[in-house]
Design a protein around this motif. Structure first.
Motif, mmCIF file in Angstrom:
data_model
loop_
_atom_site.group_PDB
_atom_site.id
_atom_site.type_symbol
_atom_site.label_atom_id
_atom_site.label_comp_id
_atom_site.label_asym_id
_atom_site.label_seq_id
_atom_site.Cartn_x
_atom_site.Cartn_y
_atom_site.Cartn_z
ATOM 1 N N GLU A 1 -14.691 5.113 4.479
ATOM 2 C CA GLU A 1 -13.847 3.466 4.120
ATOM 3 C C GLU A 1 -12.461 4.189 3.130
ATOM 4 O O GLU A 1 -12.231 3.236 2.633
ATOM 5 N N LEU B 1 -8.166 3.553 2.886
ATOM 6 C CA LEU B 1 -7.117 2.173 3.014
ATOM 7 C C LEU B 1 -6.765 2.048 4.152
ATOM 8 O O LEU B 1 -6.271 1.721 4.609
ATOM 9 N N LEU B 2 -6.412 3.346 4.710
ATOM 10 C CA LEU B 2 -5.213 3.961 5.786
ATOM 11 C C LEU B 2 -5.541 4.564 6.910
ATOM 12 O O LEU B 2 -6.329 5.902 6.475
ATOM 13 N N ASN C 1 -8.767 7.903 0.746
ATOM 14 C CA ASN C 1 -8.385 6.936 0.767
ATOM 15 C C ASN C 1 -7.288 7.492 2.407
ATOM 16 O O ASN C 1 -6.945 6.333 2.683
ATOM 17 N N MET D 1 0.596 -1.435 -0.567
ATOM 18 C CA MET D 1 0.471 0.042 0.063
ATOM 19 C C MET D 1 0.783 1.359 -0.141
ATOM 20 O O MET D 1 0.352 1.979 -0.157
ATOM 21 N N THR E 1 -0.692 -3.304 2.555
ATOM 22 C CA THR E 1 -2.200 -2.604 2.948
ATOM 23 C C THR E 1 -2.822 -4.015 4.140
ATOM 24 O O THR E 1 -2.029 -5.059 4.608
ATOM 25 N N GLY E 2 -3.260 -3.417 5.472
ATOM 26 C CA GLY E 2 -3.803 -3.970 6.001
ATOM 27 C C GLY E 2 -3.059 -3.746 7.253
ATOM 28 O O GLY E 2 -3.498 -4.873 8.585
ATOM 29 N N ASN F 1 -0.842 3.166 -3.200
ATOM 30 C CA ASN F 1 -1.378 2.778 -3.213
ATOM 31 C C ASN F 1 -1.346 2.576 -5.437
ATOM 32 O O ASN F 1 -2.464 2.387 -5.683
ATOM 33 N N MET G 1 -8.091 -2.224 7.436
ATOM 34 C CA MET G 1 -7.235 -1.220 6.560
ATOM 35 C C MET G 1 -6.531 -1.300 7.462
ATOM 36 O O MET G 1 -5.920 -2.005 8.800
#
Length: 237
Positions: free
Chosen positions: A159, A161-162, A84, A1, A30-31, A65, A192
């Motif tokens: 919502e 990503l980060l 994001n 990410m 990611t996550g 991303n 997340m």
């Protein structure tokens, strides 16, 4: 990410040149749930601001991303922040004249979300952080921990990503700190990413990975909580 390549942030020039960050190389998946630590002046806040698209590097590249955001305009960066990235700070930055629900609705106004959907999403976000029964309370009617939960609901309502958290427990007591950290863990379990700046060892130890900065450089990129304690002790002597 997140992929940061040979990134530096420089202030001043000539004899007054200061490297806030120097040739930083860093990847965050990611996550992932990680924390950024280091002494005062180590570059933690500068790195957080660049990751959050609040500032741009002097040189180097920052990919979020798979998009090189270090080359984007202010308008494009603002759009990325809104869509994001969610932000949580030590001070809650809630508007005192607005209810919890209205504070959480705010980011969606700039995202062209319909009024009906704004309310539904804000209610869902506040329910997720355990404040379904506090929708219409103003900040002065809420405890510090409840205000931070409102701030977290506002950060996640689009919502992102980060989720970026800058000293998010600094103004909270130990019991409320544990509750907020548990909430971060729950959010991370949904996919997340959570990146947190902290100077508190016990707080950093709740994350899965610690990034350690010193004098603007990443000295350790993959510390475990156990390894972090050894580094902290070494810095003390």
């Amino acid at each position: 990410m997140i992929e940061i390549r040979n990134l530096s942030k420089i202030y001043g020039s000539g004899e007054t040149t200061v490297y806030a960050l120097r040739d930083v190389e860093l990847q965050i998946k990611t996550g992932e749930y990680c924390s950024i630590m280091g002494a005062s002046g180590s570059g933690k806040s500068t790195l957080m601001n660049i990751i959050g698209c609040l500032d741009q590097p002097t040189k180097g590249d920052y990919f979020l991303n798979n998009e090189n955001v270090s080359t984007l305009s202010d308008r494009q960066l603002a759009l990325i922040r809104n869509q994001n990235i969610g932000f949580v700070f030590q001070q809650f930055h809630l508007l005192p004249q607005l209810s919890a629900l209205e504070n959480v609705i705010l980011p969606m106004i700039y995202g062209n979300v319909s009024p009906q959907e704004r309310r539904a999403r804000a209610v869902a976000a506040l329910t997720k952080v355990g404040l379904a029964n506090r929708l219409h309370n103003r900040p002065n009617q809420l405890s510090g921990g409840q205000q931070q939960r409102v701030a977290i609901a506002r950060a996640i309502v689009n919502e992102p990503l980060l989720l970026l958290a800058d000293e998010p427990t600094g103004a909270l007591d130990s019991k409320t700190t544990h509750e907020i950290l548990d909430l971060f863990s729950e959010l991370q379990s949904t996919g997340m990413g959570v990146v947190m700046v902290t100077h508190e060892n016990d707080v950093a130890a709740q994350t899965n990975r610690i990034i350690w900065l010193k004098d603007g450089e990443v000295t350790y990129a993959h510390l475990t909580p156990e390894e972090m304690r050894d580094v902290t002790m070494a810095q003390t002597f």
